[in-house]
Enzyme design. Structure first.
Site, PDB file in Angstrom:
ATOM      1  N   ARG A 125       0.858  -1.184   0.000  1.00  0.00           N
ATOM      2  CA  ARG A 125       0.000   0.000   0.000  1.00  0.00           C
ATOM      3  C   ARG A 125       0.889   1.226   0.000  1.00  0.00           C
ATOM      4  NH1 ARG A 125      -2.639   0.566   5.156  1.00  0.00           N
ATOM      5  NH2 ARG A 125      -1.209   2.297   5.397  1.00  0.00           N
ATOM      6  N   GLU A 144       4.991   7.038   2.336  1.00  0.00           N
ATOM      7  CA  GLU A 144       5.811   5.819   2.391  1.00  0.00           C
ATOM      8  C   GLU A 144       5.090   4.732   1.614  1.00  0.00           C
ATOM      9  OE1 GLU A 144       5.954   3.379   5.834  1.00  0.00           O
ATOM     10  OE2 GLU A 144       3.864   3.748   6.350  1.00  0.00           O
ATOM     11  N   ASN A 146       4.172   0.637   2.132  1.00  0.00           N
ATOM     12  CA  ASN A 146       4.154  -0.469   3.097  1.00  0.00           C
ATOM     13  C   ASN A 146       4.248  -1.771   2.327  1.00  0.00           C
ATOM     14  OD1 ASN A 146       3.271   1.109   5.656  1.00  0.00           O
ATOM     15  ND2 ASN A 146       1.864   1.769   4.050  1.00  0.00           N
ATOM     16  N   SER A 151      -2.517  -2.866   5.973  1.00  0.00           N
ATOM     17  CA  SER A 151      -3.815  -3.251   6.526  1.00  0.00           C
ATOM     18  C   SER A 151      -4.957  -2.339   6.078  1.00  0.00           C
ATOM     19  CB  SER A 151      -3.730  -3.298   8.055  1.00  0.00           C
ATOM     20  OG  SER A 151      -3.354  -2.054   8.548  1.00  0.00           O
ATOM     21  N   LYS A 305      12.476   2.901   5.206  1.00  0.00           N
ATOM     22  CA  LYS A 305      12.550   4.340   4.939  1.00  0.00           C
ATOM     23  C   LYS A 305      13.894   4.692   4.278  1.00  0.00           C
ATOM     24  CE  LYS A 305       8.700   5.024   7.644  1.00  0.00           C
ATOM     25  NZ  LYS A 305       8.053   3.759   7.808  1.00  0.00           N
ATOM     26  N   LYS A 364      12.791  10.355  10.659  1.00  0.00           N
ATOM     27  CA  LYS A 364      12.200   9.007  10.665  1.00  0.00           C
ATOM     28  C   LYS A 364      13.238   7.917  10.915  1.00  0.00           C
ATOM     29  CE  LYS A 364       8.392   9.853   7.479  1.00  0.00           C
ATOM     30  NZ  LYS A 364       7.583   9.229   6.421  1.00  0.00           N
ATOM     31  N   GLU A 368       8.041   0.729  11.471  1.00  0.00           N
ATOM     32  CA  GLU A 368       6.694   0.715  10.891  1.00  0.00           C
ATOM     33  C   GLU A 368       5.682   0.743  12.023  1.00  0.00           C
ATOM     34  OE1 GLU A 368       6.207   0.744   7.624  1.00  0.00           O
ATOM     35  OE2 GLU A 368       8.358   0.641   7.285  1.00  0.00           O
ATOM     36  N   GLY A 369       4.449   1.068  11.682  1.00  0.00           N
ATOM     37  CA  GLY A 369       3.371   0.908  12.652  1.00  0.00           C
ATOM     38  C   GLY A 369       2.914   2.192  13.318  1.00  0.00           C
ATOM     39  N   ARG A 450      -7.571   7.674   5.130  1.00  0.00           N
ATOM     40  CA  ARG A 450      -7.556   7.827   6.591  1.00  0.00           C
ATOM     41  C   ARG A 450      -7.453   9.309   6.905  1.00  0.00           C
ATOM     42  NH1 ARG A 450      -2.406   4.549   8.062  1.00  0.00           N
ATOM     43  NH2 ARG A 450      -1.805   5.539   6.105  1.00  0.00           N
TER      44      ARG A 450
END
Ligand code: ADP
Ligand code: MG
Length: 474
Positions: A125, A144, A146, A151, A305, A364, A368-369, A450
């Site tokens: 994604r 970024e 993923n 998800s 990254k 950064k 992740e997350g 989002r």
């Protein structure tokens, strides 16, 4: 950009009534999460947070994001096959970042032994924000990509019905009809099914590597359900189960509890806290196997990254995607400013610029997350501390994207409906399958919007910051 429902944001009473209807529809549609109190059980569930209204997204940017997705699929796949590029790019990072170093170790071990896997599956994604330019027009800039555990493809297919419902209640049927249908989980399952088929063993399973307590299980179930509909069976196991009950045969076929596994789909294993020593061993076992890993370790590394930053270097895309100038141009147009912090003049210069204008940058680490990046005063403190140390190579610096804020109403279980100034992040799901050197599938399969209040610099839906939304194309 004004919408015809903006006036409703002022009418508190009507908002409350609308919110009640929206929440009930969300529950009915299956926009669900397990609760933070009982993350390991589906006995009590609630709705996943979402916006009351869809948010405006310029159609041109939506189209651009879709159009560049196949290029990103190709790029990730090219990076994952380019061991020299990965080694060179990550050489300074792995000296200072233990997590990336461990992933890289497994990558090296698998290369040394020889890769048994012949079919490769990418489910990714790519995430974007809309940078406000000097002339006021927004531009699509990648945040970024993923490449592991991307998800919300499942829940994103259920939210359009909720927003259509809200607009229909307001008698805005024309507007309701403009909410795009979206079914990423179907497309993600198609990718898994293709990889499963090419693996070529009718009784083999799909193994979903799951966390013990998974709040977002309904998102994952959406993919499992699609696969079962194609007669492909999925088992959910933890890394611990693999180290206890997993093994390879002479041909490095993977067996778990005596059953052959065709595809391993990771919804765990992207953060350091998810690995005990035992889990690292299980990951190595999986990587050594013939099974199709989604992602394989090289593809996970391609999503770091640091790789993203190196890809933005002048001439790099041309090397990785030779003879594809149009793809290169589409990709480059989405790149924001990205800067290496490796020791040396280039890194020094980046630090000086960030310290001079902290509000224009994000620091950064290789994580992740959500919730790991540093902004503003925190970034300044970290940079002052890191400046003289080689540890700075485990970070990258990125231009901070500043979208135009807009009003929307955020709905969360247990909180009153809140009208706030927001910004959105658009994600496009991509799927590709390669057999040996032949690409047999390359597509985009849907989107995710989002939205979060502007006071939160970082964090996604799972981190409790952003909420699910739908683009209202204009
Ligand atoms: P993670 O891998 O933790 O999701 P991201 O790079 O996606 O890391 O960053 C997390 C969040 O921080 C994003 O969802 C976004 O809200 C915010 N963010 C990240 N990079 C930028 C940026 N360059 N400009 C503005 N916000 C950013
Ligand atoms: Mg992210």
């Amino acid at each position: 950009m004004a919408t015809s429902w903006e006036s409703f944001l002022q009418d508190e009473q009507q908002l409350e009534e609308l919110a009640r209807q929206a929440v009930d529809r969300a529950l009915a549609e299956g926009v669900l999460l397990r609760t933070s109190q009982e993350p390991g059980s589906s006995d009590v569930v609630s709705y996943a947070p979402f916006t009351l209204f869809p948010s405006v997204v310029p159609s041109a940017l939506l189209e651009q994001a879709y159009a560049v997705q196949m290029d990103f699929n190709l790029l990730v796949d090219a990076v994952s096959q380019n061991a020299a590029f990965l080694e060179q790019t990550l050489s300074s990072t792995i000296k200072r970042d233990d997590f990336t170093a461990r992933l890289f170790d497994i990558h090296k071990q698998v290369l040394q032994e020889g890769i048994a896997q012949t079919v490769f599956l990418g489910l990714n994604r790519s995430d974007y924000m809309f940078q406000r330019s000097a002339d006021g027009s927004p531009a699509l800039k990648q945040i970024e990509i993923n490449t592991i555990s991307a998800s919300f493809g499942g829940l994103a297919s259920r939210t359009p019905a909720v927003h259509r419902h809200v607009l229909n209640v307001l008698r805005k049927t024309k507007e309701a009809a403009k909410i795009l249908s979206n079914n990423p989980s179907k497309g993600l399952a198609m990718g898994i099914a293709k990889a499963w088929e090419l693996y070529g063993s009718a009784n083999a399973l799909v193994l979903l590597i799951a966390q013990e307590k998974e709040r977002n299980i309904f998102d994952q179930r959406a993919i499992e359900n699609e696969l079962l509909g194609k007669n492909i069976h999925v088992i959910r196991r933890r890394f611990e189960d693999i180290s206890e009950k997993g093994c390879l045969d002479q041909d490095r076929r993977l067996f778990v509890e005596g059953q052959e596994v065709a595809v391993v789909y990771f919804r765990d294993g992207y953060m350091p806290s998810q690995y005990s020593l035992q889990n690292w061993e299980a990951r190595l076992l999986l990587e050594r196997s013939r099974a199709v890993k989604c992602p394989d370790i090289a593809t996970q590394l391609a999503g770091t990254k640091k790789v993203q930053q190196e890809l933005s270097r002048v001439g790099m895309l041309e090397v990785l995607l030779p003879g594809q100038p149009e793809a290169v141009a589409r990709l480059r147009a989405t790149f924001a400013g990205l800067y290496s912090l490796d020791m040396g003049e280039e890194g020094d210069q980046a630090i000086t610029e960030a310290l001079a204008a902290p509000s224009h940058f994000v620091l950064k680490p290789q994580r992740e997350g959500g919730g790991n990046n540093l902004y503003g005063e925190n970034m300044v403190q970290a940079l002052e501390q890191l400046k003289e140390s080689e540890e700075r190579a485990s970070y990258i610096l990125m231009e901070k994207i500043e979208p135009e804020p807009f009003g929307n109403c955020l709905l969360r279980p247990g909180s009153p409906a809140r009208v706030v100034q927001c910004i959105s992040e658009l994600g496009i799901f991509g799927v590709y399958v390669r057999q040996g050197k032949t690409l047999v599938m390359n597509k985009h399969v849907g989107h995710l919007l989002r939205t979060k209040a502007i006071e939160h610099a970082d964090g996604g839906v799972a981190a409790g910051v952003a909420v699910l939304d739908n683009p209202y194309p204009v």
